[in-house]
Motif scaffolding. Structure first.
Motif, short mmCIF file in Angstrom:
data_model
loop_
_atom_site.label_atom_id
_atom_site.label_comp_id
_atom_site.label_asym_id
_atom_site.label_seq_id
_atom_site.Cartn_x
_atom_site.Cartn_y
_atom_site.Cartn_z
N ARG A 34 0.97 -1.14 -0.19
CA ARG A 34 -0.04 0.03 0.05
C ARG A 34 0.83 1.41 -0.07
NH1 ARG A 34 -2.95 -3.55 3.65
NH2 ARG A 34 -2.09 -2.51 5.30
N ASP A 35 1.94 1.29 0.94
CA ASP A 35 2.86 2.39 0.82
C ASP A 35 3.57 2.79 -0.53
OD1 ASP A 35 2.34 2.72 3.40
OD2 ASP A 35 3.97 1.86 4.20
N VAL A 36 3.75 1.42 -1.18
CA VAL A 36 4.60 1.68 -2.46
C VAL A 36 3.68 2.31 -3.39
CG1 VAL A 36 5.52 0.30 -4.51
CG2 VAL A 36 6.36 -0.15 -2.04
N THR A 37 2.39 1.87 -3.29
CA THR A 37 1.39 2.48 -4.25
C THR A 37 1.20 3.71 -4.09
OG1 THR A 37 0.29 0.46 -4.77
CG2 THR A 37 -0.94 2.23 -5.19
N ALA A 38 1.07 4.32 -2.76
CA ALA A 38 0.70 5.60 -2.53
C ALA A 38 1.92 6.46 -2.62
CB ALA A 38 0.41 5.52 -0.78
N ARG A 68 2.17 -10.72 -2.20
CA ARG A 68 2.90 -11.71 -1.04
C ARG A 68 2.68 -13.20 -1.49
NH1 ARG A 68 0.99 -13.68 4.24
NH2 ARG A 68 2.51 -13.16 5.87
N GLN A 69 3.69 -13.81 -1.18
CA GLN A 69 4.04 -15.18 -1.59
C GLN A 69 4.87 -15.86 -0.74
OE1 GLN A 69 5.96 -15.91 -5.55
NE2 GLN A 69 6.04 -13.61 -5.41
N PRO A 70 4.39 -16.98 -0.23
CA PRO A 70 5.40 -17.79 0.79
C PRO A 70 6.53 -18.31 0.09
CG PRO A 70 3.35 -19.20 0.04
CD PRO A 70 3.30 -17.83 -0.39
#
Length: 128
Positions: free
Chosen positions: A86-90, A99-101
């Motif tokens: 979210r911070d990157v997009t903002a 996100r992937q394990p």
């Protein structure tokens, strides 16, 4: 501490050739992980569980050059990948993969910064 660079990733067209090059040129230790299509790269003294055992260096990884993985990239530690996305997009960036394990070690995601550079995000699994 979130926000620090925790490792690098180097894409390769010929992984065997690239592993041989970095081992011969810099003395790095290569540990192929075929089940993950990835090679762990140690650039200095390391503990298999905790990584570098001396300050001043980071380890990395190597994988086949394909898709978005066209050039070396840095991977940044974050406390919460979803919040970081979210911070990157903002901030004007974009999500490449969510996100992937990664085994039991943690979680990864990839973003592009405002300049089009691929940047990895890393969230350590609880207790990691």
């Amino acid at each position: 501490m979130p926000g620090k660079v925790v490792h690098f990733e180097i894409p390769a067209d010929d992984e065997d050739r690239a592993r041989s090059f970095y081992a011969a040129a810099f003395g790095w230790t290569m540990t192929p992980m075929p089940e993950m299509s990835y090679t762990m790269v140690e650039t200095g003294p390391s503990d298999p569980r905790t990584g570098p055992t001396e300050p001043g260096f980071i380890n990395g990884g190597m994988m086949r050059r394909e898709g978005e993985f066209r050039a070396p990239n840095l991977v940044i530690d974050v406390g919460d990948i979803e919040a970081a996305l979210r911070d990157v997009t903002a901030a004007g960036g974009s999500t490449v993969s969510g996100r992937q394990p990664v085994g039991e070690m943690g979680f990864a995601a990839y973003v592009k910064d405002t300049e089009g550079n691929l940047v990895g995000l890393w969230e350590t699994a609880d207790g990691g």
